[in-house]
Scaffold this active site. Structure first.
Site: not given
Ligand code: DX5
Ligand code: ZN
Length: 223
Positions: A16, A41, A151, A153
């Site tokens: 992402s 993504h 978010f 992380g």
């Molecule tokens: C969350 C997003 C995710 C996010 C994943 O709101 O939809 O796609 O970027 O981030 P990580 O892998 O850091 O949890």
């Molecule tokens: Zn996502």
């Protein structure tokens, strides 16, 4: 030409770009795609459905110009049917909407499919899996959120694995199951074991100094 990931049943790793350095996005994308990632993504946030704003069609269009890979857009926005058309026109190949954002999920899926893209449906960790059942026959993808969206992380929520396992039994061989949020080498295998096909990863790839090692560390859990 865009490779269609629906033609394979092998597990797919989707960085992402939310955790990428936006000041050098093209280089960040090149780096992950040339080091083992399958496709991208794209997290679209409107500051209304979720308490964060990310990017919209202009950035999708810019990403489309630098790669031929499949672009999987995750719309965390209040009016997904309205914005699916510009996001699709900007170059997204797949569009996923939140069940919480629409009144009639089956109708929303059908309308989004008219724009010529694959359609995904997703739900927040607190939303019951049954809420998506009326739309299941109209979607290509089900995305299980393993964090409260907004978010990158955040900490993985293992309790959503039960929803993944339950819904997988209702999917056809043509449909895919995706998970998004907090995926790391120490939990990706558990998601794979309950039937997840596509794994979205932001911080555990872009937050690591060596993206090649980060992707390999995830991939080796999927064997
Ligand atoms: C969350 C997003 C995710 C996010 C994943 O709101 O939809 O796609 O970027 O981030 P990580 O892998 O850091 O949890
Ligand atoms: Zn996502």
């Amino acid at each position: 030409m865009t490779t269609n990931p629906y033609t394979t049943t092998r597990p797919q790793i989707l960085p992402s770009i939310l955790s990428a350095d936006f000041a050098k996005l093209g280089a960040e994308i090149d780096e992950v795609l040339s080091n083992g990632a399958d496709f991208l993504h794209l997290d679209v946030m409107d500051g209304h459905f979720v308490p964060n704003i990310s990017f919209g069609p202009p950035v999708v269009e810019a990403v489309r110009k630098v790669t031929n890979c499949y672009l999987d857009a995750h719309l965390m926005i209040s009016d997904p049917v309205r914005y699916a058309e510009p996001i699709s026109a900007a170059g997204a190949d797949g569009i996923t909407f939140h069940v919480e954002a629409v009144e009639n999920p089956a109708e929303a899926a059908k309308q989004i499919a008219r724009f010529g893209c694959q359609v995904g449906i997703t739900l927040n960790p607190a939303t019951p899996i049954e809420s998506i059942y009326p739309a299941l026959e109209h979607v290509d993808l089900v995305l299980i959120m393993s964090v409260v969206p907004g978010f990158s992380g955040q900490q993985f929520m293992p309790e959503v694995l039960a929803k993944a396992e339950t819904v997988k039994k209702r999917l056809t061989g043509a449909q895919r199951l995706q998970i998004d949020g907090g995926i790391k080498p120490d939990n990706i295998r558990r998601a794979w074991e309950v039937g997840v096909d596509w794994f979205v990863v932001a911080s555990a790839i872009f937050g690591e100094p060596d993206r090649s090692v980060a992707i390999a560390d995830l991939r080796k859990e999927l064997t």
